[in-house]
Scaffold this motif. Structure first.
Motif, PDB file in Angstrom:
ATOM      1  N   VAL A 173       7.469   4.183   0.101  1.00  0.00           N
ATOM      2  CA  VAL A 173       7.623   5.504   0.379  1.00  0.00           C
ATOM      3  C   VAL A 173       9.166   6.154  -0.467  1.00  0.00           C
ATOM      4  O   VAL A 173      10.124   5.584   0.081  1.00  0.00           O
ATOM      5  CB  VAL A 173       7.048   5.862   1.571  1.00  0.00           C
TER       6      VAL A 173
ATOM      7  N   ALA B 130       0.167   5.824  -0.925  1.00  0.00           N
ATOM      8  CA  ALA B 130      -0.444   7.064  -0.794  1.00  0.00           C
ATOM      9  C   ALA B 130       0.331   8.149  -1.017  1.00  0.00           C
ATOM     10  O   ALA B 130       1.455   8.264  -0.979  1.00  0.00           O
ATOM     11  CB  ALA B 130      -1.424   7.446  -0.146  1.00  0.00           C
TER      12      ALA B 130
ATOM     13  N   GLN C 279      -5.624  13.920   3.967  1.00  0.00           N
ATOM     14  CA  GLN C 279      -4.156  14.146   4.504  1.00  0.00           C
ATOM     15  C   GLN C 279      -3.716  14.949   3.857  1.00  0.00           C
ATOM     16  O   GLN C 279      -3.306  15.965   4.462  1.00  0.00           O
ATOM     17  CB  GLN C 279      -3.414  13.069   4.440  1.00  0.00           C
TER      18      GLN C 279
ATOM     19  N   GLN D 288       9.211   9.305   4.543  1.00  0.00           N
ATOM     20  CA  GLN D 288       8.019   8.760   5.905  1.00  0.00           C
ATOM     21  C   GLN D 288       8.480   7.640   6.904  1.00  0.00           C
ATOM     22  O   GLN D 288       7.753   7.074   6.633  1.00  0.00           O
ATOM     23  CB  GLN D 288       7.592   7.887   4.208  1.00  0.00           C
TER      24      GLN D 288
ATOM     25  N   ARG E 247      -0.403  12.485  -1.522  1.00  0.00           N
ATOM     26  CA  ARG E 247      -1.393  14.321  -1.745  1.00  0.00           C
ATOM     27  C   ARG E 247      -1.822  14.329  -2.607  1.00  0.00           C
ATOM     28  O   ARG E 247      -0.399  14.945  -3.156  1.00  0.00           O
ATOM     29  CB  ARG E 247      -0.651  15.112  -0.707  1.00  0.00           C
TER      30      ARG E 247
ATOM     31  N   LEU F  35       1.042  -0.962  -0.410  1.00  0.00           N
ATOM     32  CA  LEU F  35      -0.036   0.339  -0.004  1.00  0.00           C
ATOM     33  C   LEU F  35       1.194   1.693   0.476  1.00  0.00           C
ATOM     34  O   LEU F  35       1.745   1.166   0.694  1.00  0.00           O
ATOM     35  CB  LEU F  35      -0.980   0.008   1.688  1.00  0.00           C
TER      36      LEU F  35
ATOM     37  N   ALA G 174      -4.118  10.256  -0.928  1.00  0.00           N
ATOM     38  CA  ALA G 174      -4.594  10.889   0.568  1.00  0.00           C
ATOM     39  C   ALA G 174      -5.260  12.481   0.015  1.00  0.00           C
ATOM     40  O   ALA G 174      -4.567  13.436   1.218  1.00  0.00           O
ATOM     41  CB  ALA G 174      -3.464  10.338   1.067  1.00  0.00           C
TER      42      ALA G 174
ATOM     43  N   ASP H  44      -4.285   4.408   7.685  1.00  0.00           N
ATOM     44  CA  ASP H  44      -4.613   4.178   5.828  1.00  0.00           C
ATOM     45  C   ASP H  44      -3.370   2.907   5.800  1.00  0.00           C
ATOM     46  O   ASP H  44      -3.241   1.765   5.314  1.00  0.00           O
ATOM     47  CB  ASP H  44      -3.288   5.544   4.797  1.00  0.00           C
ATOM     48  N   ILE H  45      -2.512   2.804   6.452  1.00  0.00           N
ATOM     49  CA  ILE H  45      -2.046   0.923   6.332  1.00  0.00           C
ATOM     50  C   ILE H  45      -2.844  -0.277   7.570  1.00  0.00           C
ATOM     51  O   ILE H  45      -1.937  -0.831   6.665  1.00  0.00           O
ATOM     52  CB  ILE H  45      -0.644   1.230   6.890  1.00  0.00           C
TER      53      ILE H  45
ATOM     54  N   GLN I 199      -2.529   8.014   9.197  1.00  0.00           N
ATOM     55  CA  GLN I 199      -1.775   7.573   8.843  1.00  0.00           C
ATOM     56  C   GLN I 199      -1.406   5.894   8.122  1.00  0.00           C
ATOM     57  O   GLN I 199      -1.500   4.928   7.350  1.00  0.00           O
ATOM     58  CB  GLN I 199      -0.448   7.724   7.926  1.00  0.00           C
TER      59      GLN I 199
HETATM   60  N1  TRP Z   1       1.683  11.145   3.944  1.00  0.00           N
HETATM   61  C1  TRP Z   1       2.577  10.523   2.275  1.00  0.00           C
HETATM   62  C2  TRP Z   1       3.057  11.825   1.785  1.00  0.00           C
HETATM   63  O1  TRP Z   1       2.893  12.247   2.405  1.00  0.00           O
HETATM   64  C3  TRP Z   1       1.034  10.104   1.795  1.00  0.00           C
HETATM   65  C4  TRP Z   1       0.315   8.782   2.708  1.00  0.00           C
HETATM   66  C5  TRP Z   1      -0.841   8.921   3.600  1.00  0.00           C
HETATM   67  C6  TRP Z   1       0.645   7.995   2.844  1.00  0.00           C
HETATM   68  N2  TRP Z   1      -1.384   7.961   3.443  1.00  0.00           N
HETATM   69  C7  TRP Z   1      -0.213   6.846   3.581  1.00  0.00           C
HETATM   70  C8  TRP Z   1       1.990   7.098   1.970  1.00  0.00           C
HETATM   71  C9  TRP Z   1       0.196   5.809   3.634  1.00  0.00           C
HETATM   72  C10 TRP Z   1       2.599   5.374   2.710  1.00  0.00           C
HETATM   73  C11 TRP Z   1       1.074   5.104   3.205  1.00  0.00           C
HETATM   74  O2  TRP Z   1       3.881  11.262   0.571  1.00  0.00           O
END
Ligand code: TRP
Length: 363
Positions: free
Chosen positions: A152, A8, A47, A156, A10, A6, A44, A141-142, A138
């Motif tokens: 990532v 993500a 976020q 991160q 923004r 997984l 995201a 999310d995971i 976050q």
């Molecule tokens: N914080 C990450 C960024 O700014 C984006 C993000 C949101 C993310 N949820 C996540 C990354 C879950 C990995 C897993 O790029």
């Protein structure tokens, strides 16, 4: 154990070459290797709103831009579930329960959050609570997807550390193995960890305006490459590689075959570096080579994006269906969490029977 990937982004702007070398390229590789049971990519938007609360239009406008960037680099909706964070209703519920497991000092120790706070001026005007707690959301999310592999950028890593702590705390506190620990997949080459901006600034950032976007047209690309800041020197003087934006970009992006194609005087980057450090090699030549490398990599991506831009209805449908799948998965995890916490009152008759029994004994 299953392999669930997984990640993500923004949606605050189009994706740039820092995203590409920091994570996007790694995702394409993971997709090609095919060693996964499920693969989720989340936009995201919630976020993004934690530091753009007054600008929802910007977030809305960039959902599709980011999705087009994903598809144009070759991420395949047949293999990957694409979804939109704010539409996955279990996530804020999970976040609420996780908040009880994290102390405020621990949360604010996060170095990525600290640097973002400074960049956004929140240290002066006050930090929104939603921004302070985004590492907890976050973690939701995971864990909602029981993801264990997270491609990532290295910035991160503190979020994933926080997530692992939450997972351990949740499983320990509620005596369960519902949640799964995750680890980052970082870029293989260190130059790719954090690309500086074209102005030499430590980070490529839309707000500074020092980015090269995946979708930049050739003329824009040319201008941006020519504007890259380097240290002035006389041609015969030795060139310096350290902290030289041109060489950092080349290290992150160029392959030996680019030399064969565009700079046959040299076999590889190492040879070019040696020659540059001897002197006599001007930055103009390096810029021309970098431009050719960028064109080589990003022209097919840009062309694919143009085709995809004619298929917006289909792409929105992909997001809609992916979000439905994501909701099912996340709801299932949330239910398991509530069962572990003993707050799943209506999922079956257990609670009813137990309470009837309890009160009947008191007659
Ligand atoms: N914080 C990450 C960024 O700014 C984006 C993000 C949101 C993310 N949820 C996540 C990354 C879950 C990995 C897993 O790029």
């Amino acid at each position: 154990m299953k392999n669930i990937i997984l990640t993500a982004d923004r949606p605050t702007g189009k994706l740039h070459i820092g995203h590409y070398v920091g994570s996007l390229r790694e995702r394409v590789k993971l997709q090609q290797e095919g060693n996964f049971d499920k693969f989720f990519i989340m936009i995201a938007d919630a976020q993004a709103l934690t530091d753009n609360s007054g600008n929802p239009q910007k977030v809305r406008d960039n959902v599709l831009e980011v999705m087009l960037d994903y598809l144009s680099i070759g991420l395949d909706p047949k293999k990957i579930t694409f979804c939109i964070q704010s539409q996955i209703t279990a996530l804020p519920e999970m976040t609420e329960f996780f908040m009880n497991l994290v102390t405020l000092p621990r949360l604010l120790r996060n170095p990525t959050v600290k640097s973002e706070v400074a960049m956004r001026g929140f240290d002066k005007v006050g930090m929104p609570v939603g921004f302070a707690t985004y590492p907890i959301s976050q973690a939701a999310d995971i864990t909602a997807f029981k993801a264990n592999i997270i491609p990532v950028g290295e910035d991160q890593e503190p979020m994933l550390e926080q997530t692992r702590e939450i997972v351990r705390s949740f499983n320990r506190t509620y005596n369960t193995d519902t949640l799964v620990e995750c680890k980052a997949v970082l870029p293989e080459n260190e130059a790719s960890f954090r690309l500086p901006g074209t102005d030499g600034n430590a980070k490529m950032s839309k707000s500074i305006g020092n980015c090269i976007y995946l979708s930049d047209e050739p003329d824009v690309l040319k201008k941006k490459v020519n504007s890259i800041v380097t240290t002035p020197r006389k041609l015969e003087e030795p060139g310096v590689i350290e902290n030289n934006v041109l060489f950092i970009y080349l290290k992150a992006l160029c392959k030996d075959e680019h030399f064969a194609k565009y700079y046959p005087e040299f076999a590889n980057l190492n040879e070019l570096e040696v020659a540059y450090q001897k002197g006599g090699l001007g930055d103009g030549k390096i810029k021309q080579f970098l431009y050719n490398v960028l064109m080589d990599i990003f022209t097919p991506i840009r062309e694919r994006r143009k085709v995809l831009q004619t298929q917006i209805a289909e792409i929105i449908e992909i997001l809609k269906q992916g979000t439905e799948v994501a909701n099912q998965t996340a709801n299932q995890t949330l239910l398991e969490m509530k069962q572990a916490m003993g707050i799943d009152y209506f999922s079956d008759d257990t609670f009813k029977n137990e309470q009837i029994e309890k009160f009947s004994n008191k007659q």
